[in-house]
Design an enzyme around this catalytic site. Structure first.
Site, short mmCIF file in Angstrom:
data_model
loop_
_atom_site.label_atom_id
_atom_site.label_comp_id
_atom_site.label_asym_id
_atom_site.label_seq_id
_atom_site.Cartn_x
_atom_site.Cartn_y
_atom_site.Cartn_z
N ASP A 34 0.84 -1.28 -0.06
CA ASP A 34 0.01 0.04 -0.19
C ASP A 34 1.05 1.27 0.06
O ASP A 34 1.43 1.67 0.84
CB ASP A 34 -0.83 -0.07 1.41
N PHE A 142 -5.94 3.46 6.09
CA PHE A 142 -5.22 2.90 7.12
C PHE A 142 -5.80 1.45 7.23
O PHE A 142 -6.74 0.98 6.69
CB PHE A 142 -5.90 3.84 8.28
N GLY A 143 -5.14 0.64 7.85
CA GLY A 143 -5.54 -0.78 8.18
C GLY A 143 -6.29 -0.66 9.43
O GLY A 143 -6.42 0.23 10.07
N GLY A 144 -6.96 -2.21 9.66
CA GLY A 144 -7.79 -2.06 10.80
C GLY A 144 -9.14 -1.31 10.91
O GLY A 144 -9.67 -1.24 11.97
N ASP A 174 -10.61 -4.86 -0.65
CA ASP A 174 -9.59 -4.27 0.45
C ASP A 174 -10.13 -3.32 1.51
O ASP A 174 -10.52 -2.36 1.12
CB ASP A 174 -8.23 -3.85 -0.36
N GLY A 175 -10.09 -4.21 2.79
CA GLY A 175 -10.43 -3.10 3.67
C GLY A 175 -11.45 -3.99 4.84
O GLY A 175 -12.59 -4.04 4.24
N GLY A 176 -11.10 -4.26 6.05
CA GLY A 176 -12.03 -4.81 6.74
C GLY A 176 -12.24 -6.21 6.24
O GLY A 176 -13.60 -6.70 6.96
N GLY A 196 -5.24 -7.24 5.96
CA GLY A 196 -3.91 -6.90 6.59
C GLY A 196 -3.86 -7.25 8.05
O GLY A 196 -3.54 -8.35 8.57
N SER A 197 -4.77 -6.75 8.75
CA SER A 197 -4.81 -6.99 10.29
C SER A 197 -5.53 -8.51 10.43
O SER A 197 -5.07 -9.27 11.17
CB SER A 197 -5.76 -5.92 11.01
C1 DX5 Z 1 -6.38 1.03 3.24
C2 DX5 Z 1 -5.31 -0.17 3.22
C3 DX5 Z 1 -6.07 -1.26 4.19
C4 DX5 Z 1 -5.15 -2.45 4.31
C5 DX5 Z 1 -6.10 -3.56 4.70
O1 DX5 Z 1 -5.94 2.10 2.54
O2 DX5 Z 1 -5.47 -0.73 1.87
O3 DX5 Z 1 -7.43 -1.73 3.71
O4 DX5 Z 1 -4.74 -2.55 2.88
O5 DX5 Z 1 -6.21 -3.29 6.17
P1 DX5 Z 1 -7.11 -4.33 6.83
O6 DX5 Z 1 -7.26 -5.66 6.36
O7 DX5 Z 1 -6.65 -4.36 8.29
O8 DX5 Z 1 -8.50 -3.66 6.84
#
Ligand code: DX5
Length: 224
Positions: A34, A142-144, A174-176, A196-197
């Site tokens: 990312d 951001f992640g998480g 991607d995301g959550g 990610g998380s």
């Molecule tokens: C957002 C990032 C996140 C990351 C994944 O810009 O791209 O979505 O990759 O993070 P999680 O899987 O923890 O939501």
């Protein structure tokens, strides 16, 4: 087949190389890097050198998610650094068609990402050119974060549009993404899950986390 792409945004930044190799060994299909510029999204992460350093350490494809503007300024450098797929944001350039052609001209796969408020229809004129569509299921940066359920309809629409075109193209989310949301996005039509998380923070370890994501998703895929 459902593919799992760990996002190193959630990795331990003091051990990025080790963690990339560890998720590859744990069964990841590709790695998502990312890249954030602090302008298109309110965070700053990795640059070209991170891709250059990671490239020789793993064999699986590297997807570089360019959350930057204008993406055109960075395509060549990340391609040269070793990216296999370059994902740019529809919202980040008025010259999306030319940017996709540029990526293909460099021999790389081209993906376009859609933020949660961007309709699938924004891709109608170039969908037939793409190797990957990334439906953001959180607001990027951001992640998480919490999964945005309203994006499920968009995943369905992207999949339906691709089916009309009879076009082989990854539908990535991607995301959550975790064991609860994975079946839902796969049922809607996603086949590449960025997490990610759910992987890097998993107490049971990377292999078990990746297996669990795939198994929960696959269960639903057969039902689709
Ligand atoms: C957002 C990032 C996140 C990351 C994944 O810009 O791209 O979505 O990759 O993070 P999680 O899987 O923890 O939501």
């Amino acid at each position: 087949m459902i593919k799992i792409a760990p996002s190193i945004l959630s990795a331990d930044f003091t051990r990025l190389g080790e963690q990339a190799m560890a998720v590859e060994a744990a069964g990841a299909d590709r790695i998502q890097i990312d890249v954030m510029d602090g302008r298109f999204v309110p965070n700053i992460t990795f640059g070209v050198q991170a891709v250059e350093c990671l490239r020789p350490l793993v064999h699986i494809p590297l997807e570089v998610h360019l959350m930057v503007e204008p993406p055109e300024d960075f395509i060549e450098r990340f391609a040269a650094a070793g990216a296999d797929t370059l994902i740019i944001h529809q919202e980040a350039t008025p010259h999306l068609h030319r940017a996709v052609q540029h990526i293909h001209g460099l021999g790389k796969q081209a993906g376009v990402a859609l933020n949660p408020s961007t309709p699938a229809a924004m891709l109608s004129e170039i969908l037939g050119l793409l190797d990957l569509v990334l439906v953001m299921t959180v607001n990027p940066g951001f992640g998480g974060q919490e999964f945005i359920p309203e994006t499920l309809g968009k995943i369905r629409e992207v999949r339906a549009r691709l089916s009309e075109l009879r076009r082989g193209c990854d539908v990535e989310v991607d995301g959550g993404i975790n064991r609860e949301t994975a079946p839902r996005v796969v049922e809607a039509g996603a086949d590449v899950l960025v997490a990610g998380s759910a992987i890097f923070d998993a107490p049971e370890g990377y292999a078990a986390a990746i297996r669990a994501l795939r198994n929960t998703a696959v269960g639903n895929r057969s039902a689709r």
